[in-house]
Design a protein around this motif. Structure first.
Motif, PDB file in Angstrom:
ATOM      1  N   ILE A  26       0.703  -1.204   0.183  1.00  0.00           N
ATOM      2  CA  ILE A  26       0.118   0.087  -0.052  1.00  0.00           C
ATOM      3  C   ILE A  26       0.922   1.174   0.119  1.00  0.00           C
ATOM      4  CG2 ILE A  26      -1.659   1.394   1.423  1.00  0.00           C
ATOM      5  CD1 ILE A  26      -2.867  -1.400   2.208  1.00  0.00           C
ATOM      6  N   LEU A  27       1.968   1.157   0.977  1.00  0.00           N
ATOM      7  CA  LEU A  27       2.901   2.558   1.014  1.00  0.00           C
ATOM      8  C   LEU A  27       3.577   2.771  -0.526  1.00  0.00           C
ATOM      9  CD1 LEU A  27       4.483   1.920   4.350  1.00  0.00           C
ATOM     10  CD2 LEU A  27       2.819   3.873   3.581  1.00  0.00           C
ATOM     11  N   CYS A  28       4.029   1.539  -1.142  1.00  0.00           N
ATOM     12  CA  CYS A  28       4.615   1.723  -2.299  1.00  0.00           C
ATOM     13  C   CYS A  28       3.483   2.046  -3.455  1.00  0.00           C
ATOM     14  CB  CYS A  28       5.127   0.435  -3.023  1.00  0.00           C
ATOM     15  SG  CYS A  28       6.808  -0.293  -2.051  1.00  0.00           S
ATOM     16  N   GLU A  29       2.456   1.804  -3.470  1.00  0.00           N
ATOM     17  CA  GLU A  29       1.430   2.234  -4.019  1.00  0.00           C
ATOM     18  C   GLU A  29       0.941   3.669  -4.069  1.00  0.00           C
ATOM     19  OE1 GLU A  29      -0.441   1.378  -7.131  1.00  0.00           O
ATOM     20  OE2 GLU A  29       0.994  -0.407  -7.189  1.00  0.00           O
ATOM     21  N   ALA A  30       0.969   4.141  -2.768  1.00  0.00           N
ATOM     22  CA  ALA A  30       0.645   5.518  -2.478  1.00  0.00           C
ATOM     23  C   ALA A  30       1.540   6.704  -2.580  1.00  0.00           C
ATOM     24  CB  ALA A  30       0.105   5.371  -0.854  1.00  0.00           C
ATOM     25  N   GLY A  31       2.538   6.520  -3.552  1.00  0.00           N
ATOM     26  CA  GLY A  31       3.346   7.737  -3.861  1.00  0.00           C
ATOM     27  C   GLY A  31       2.677   8.851  -4.510  1.00  0.00           C
ATOM     28  N   THR A  32       1.790   8.533  -5.305  1.00  0.00           N
ATOM     29  CA  THR A  32       0.908   9.633  -5.711  1.00  0.00           C
ATOM     30  C   THR A  32      -0.620   9.473  -4.946  1.00  0.00           C
ATOM     31  OG1 THR A  32       0.122   8.146  -7.642  1.00  0.00           O
ATOM     32  CG2 THR A  32       1.921   9.809  -7.830  1.00  0.00           C
ATOM     33  N   PRO A  33      -1.430  10.316  -4.746  1.00  0.00           N
ATOM     34  CA  PRO A  33      -2.742  10.278  -4.076  1.00  0.00           C
ATOM     35  C   PRO A  33      -3.695   9.240  -4.815  1.00  0.00           C
ATOM     36  CG  PRO A  33      -2.019  12.771  -4.561  1.00  0.00           C
ATOM     37  CD  PRO A  33      -1.195  11.923  -5.402  1.00  0.00           C
ATOM     38  N   LYS A  34      -4.197   8.215  -3.831  1.00  0.00           N
ATOM     39  CA  LYS A  34      -4.891   7.267  -4.378  1.00  0.00           C
ATOM     40  C   LYS A  34      -6.143   7.070  -3.368  1.00  0.00           C
ATOM     41  CE  LYS A  34      -1.751   4.957  -7.314  1.00  0.00           C
ATOM     42  NZ  LYS A  34      -0.393   5.546  -7.214  1.00  0.00           N
ATOM     43  N   SER A  35      -7.168   6.662  -3.957  1.00  0.00           N
ATOM     44  CA  SER A  35      -8.453   6.360  -3.088  1.00  0.00           C
ATOM     45  C   SER A  35      -8.258   4.862  -2.619  1.00  0.00           C
ATOM     46  CB  SER A  35      -9.779   6.483  -4.077  1.00  0.00           C
ATOM     47  OG  SER A  35      -9.810   5.412  -4.819  1.00  0.00           O
ATOM     48  N   ALA A  36      -8.952   4.544  -1.501  1.00  0.00           N
ATOM     49  CA  ALA A  36      -8.719   3.157  -0.716  1.00  0.00           C
ATOM     50  C   ALA A  36      -9.166   2.208  -1.955  1.00  0.00           C
ATOM     51  CB  ALA A  36      -9.742   3.033   0.290  1.00  0.00           C
ATOM     52  N   GLN A  37     -10.381   2.598  -2.845  1.00  0.00           N
ATOM     53  CA  GLN A  37     -10.810   1.702  -3.910  1.00  0.00           C
ATOM     54  C   GLN A  37      -9.459   1.306  -4.977  1.00  0.00           C
ATOM     55  OE1 GLN A  37     -13.880   0.105  -3.884  1.00  0.00           O
ATOM     56  NE2 GLN A  37     -12.842  -1.195  -5.645  1.00  0.00           N
ATOM     57  N   THR A  38      -8.794   2.413  -5.174  1.00  0.00           N
ATOM     58  CA  THR A  38      -7.585   2.273  -6.182  1.00  0.00           C
ATOM     59  C   THR A  38      -6.675   1.609  -5.607  1.00  0.00           C
ATOM     60  OG1 THR A  38      -8.507   4.347  -7.305  1.00  0.00           O
ATOM     61  CG2 THR A  38      -6.029   3.390  -7.801  1.00  0.00           C
ATOM     62  N   LEU A  39      -6.480   1.809  -4.449  1.00  0.00           N
ATOM     63  CA  LEU A  39      -5.345   0.955  -3.830  1.00  0.00           C
ATOM     64  C   LEU A  39      -5.647  -0.387  -3.486  1.00  0.00           C
ATOM     65  CD1 LEU A  39      -4.233   3.446  -1.059  1.00  0.00           C
ATOM     66  CD2 LEU A  39      -2.945   3.004  -2.591  1.00  0.00           C
ATOM     67  N   SER A  40      -6.833  -0.644  -2.989  1.00  0.00           N
ATOM     68  CA  SER A  40      -7.402  -2.012  -3.157  1.00  0.00           C
ATOM     69  C   SER A  40      -7.019  -2.932  -4.447  1.00  0.00           C
ATOM     70  CB  SER A  40      -8.901  -1.918  -2.532  1.00  0.00           C
ATOM     71  OG  SER A  40      -9.335  -3.461  -2.547  1.00  0.00           O
ATOM     72  N   GLU A  41      -7.496  -2.273  -5.495  1.00  0.00           N
ATOM     73  CA  GLU A  41      -7.531  -2.927  -6.916  1.00  0.00           C
ATOM     74  C   GLU A  41      -6.003  -2.981  -7.162  1.00  0.00           C
ATOM     75  OE1 GLU A  41      -9.727   0.054  -9.167  1.00  0.00           O
ATOM     76  OE2 GLU A  41     -11.812  -0.896  -8.314  1.00  0.00           O
ATOM     77  N   ASN A  42      -5.301  -1.970  -7.006  1.00  0.00           N
ATOM     78  CA  ASN A  42      -3.866  -2.057  -7.345  1.00  0.00           C
ATOM     79  C   ASN A  42      -3.104  -3.149  -6.601  1.00  0.00           C
ATOM     80  OD1 ASN A  42      -4.489   0.030  -9.169  1.00  0.00           O
ATOM     81  ND2 ASN A  42      -3.216   1.526  -8.327  1.00  0.00           N
ATOM     82  N   VAL A  43      -3.464  -3.208  -5.461  1.00  0.00           N
ATOM     83  CA  VAL A  43      -2.866  -4.248  -4.334  1.00  0.00           C
ATOM     84  C   VAL A  43      -3.256  -5.731  -4.630  1.00  0.00           C
ATOM     85  CG1 VAL A  43      -2.030  -4.691  -2.214  1.00  0.00           C
ATOM     86  CG2 VAL A  43      -1.732  -2.554  -2.804  1.00  0.00           C
ATOM     87  N   GLY A  44      -4.638  -5.725  -4.962  1.00  0.00           N
ATOM     88  CA  GLY A  44      -5.376  -7.078  -5.172  1.00  0.00           C
ATOM     89  C   GLY A  44      -6.001  -7.703  -3.694  1.00  0.00           C
ATOM     90  N   ILE A  45      -6.321  -6.523  -3.020  1.00  0.00           N
ATOM     91  CA  ILE A  45      -6.752  -6.928  -1.540  1.00  0.00           C
ATOM     92  C   ILE A  45      -8.244  -6.552  -1.613  1.00  0.00           C
ATOM     93  CG2 ILE A  45      -4.546  -7.213  -0.553  1.00  0.00           C
ATOM     94  CD1 ILE A  45      -5.324  -4.364   0.935  1.00  0.00           C
ATOM     95  N   PRO A  46      -8.999  -7.341  -0.687  1.00  0.00           N
ATOM     96  CA  PRO A  46     -10.631  -6.583  -0.492  1.00  0.00           C
ATOM     97  C   PRO A  46     -10.272  -5.588   0.324  1.00  0.00           C
ATOM     98  CG  PRO A  46      -9.928  -8.896   0.373  1.00  0.00           C
ATOM     99  CD  PRO A  46      -8.698  -8.511   0.106  1.00  0.00           C
TER     100      PRO A  46
END
Length: 116
Positions: A26-46
């Motif tokens: 999640i921290l790696c993905e959050a280098g740019t602003p992202k919603s929880a939904q986008t983080l969830s989809e990008n990381v592949g978690i519920p």
């Protein structure tokens, strides 16, 4: 609460947050602003798991809510960005000591422009 007690609480929160599955992703993905939904989809978690990890990372000071934006469905949603780029943990003392390389606002703005 003394400074060392506050540091121990912070140390415990940081170590606990980093020790949870998916937190580093999640921290790696959050280098740019992202919603929880986008983080969830990008990381592949519920989404529920993502929200729990986000809350822990925010409480530990590793992630911050940068504001709100409209989702594709037209709902207002929080967007998150990590607060640091690097963290070093030193276990040689009585308690863990952290060295953090905080993200600067200038770096955030530059990265945002590169993403557009």
């Amino acid at each position: 609460m003394s400074r060392s007690e506050r540091n121990d609480v912070t140390s415990a929160a940081v170590l606990s947050a980093l020790g949870n599955k998916y937190s580093a992703k999640i921290l790696c993905e959050a280098g740019t602003p992202k919603s929880a939904q986008t983080l969830s989809e990008n990381v592949g978690i519920p989404i529920a798991t993502c929200y729990r990890r986000i809350e822990e990372l925010v409480d530990a000071g590793l992630l911050t809510c940068e504001g709100r934006q409209l989702s594709e469905e037209g709902r207002r949603t929080n967007i998150y960005r990590r607060t640091l780029d690097e963290i070093e943990v030193d276990f040689s003392g009585d308690a863990p000591d952290f060295s953090r390389k905080r993200r600067t606002e200038a770096k955030n703005r530059l990265q945002d422009q590169l993403e557009e």
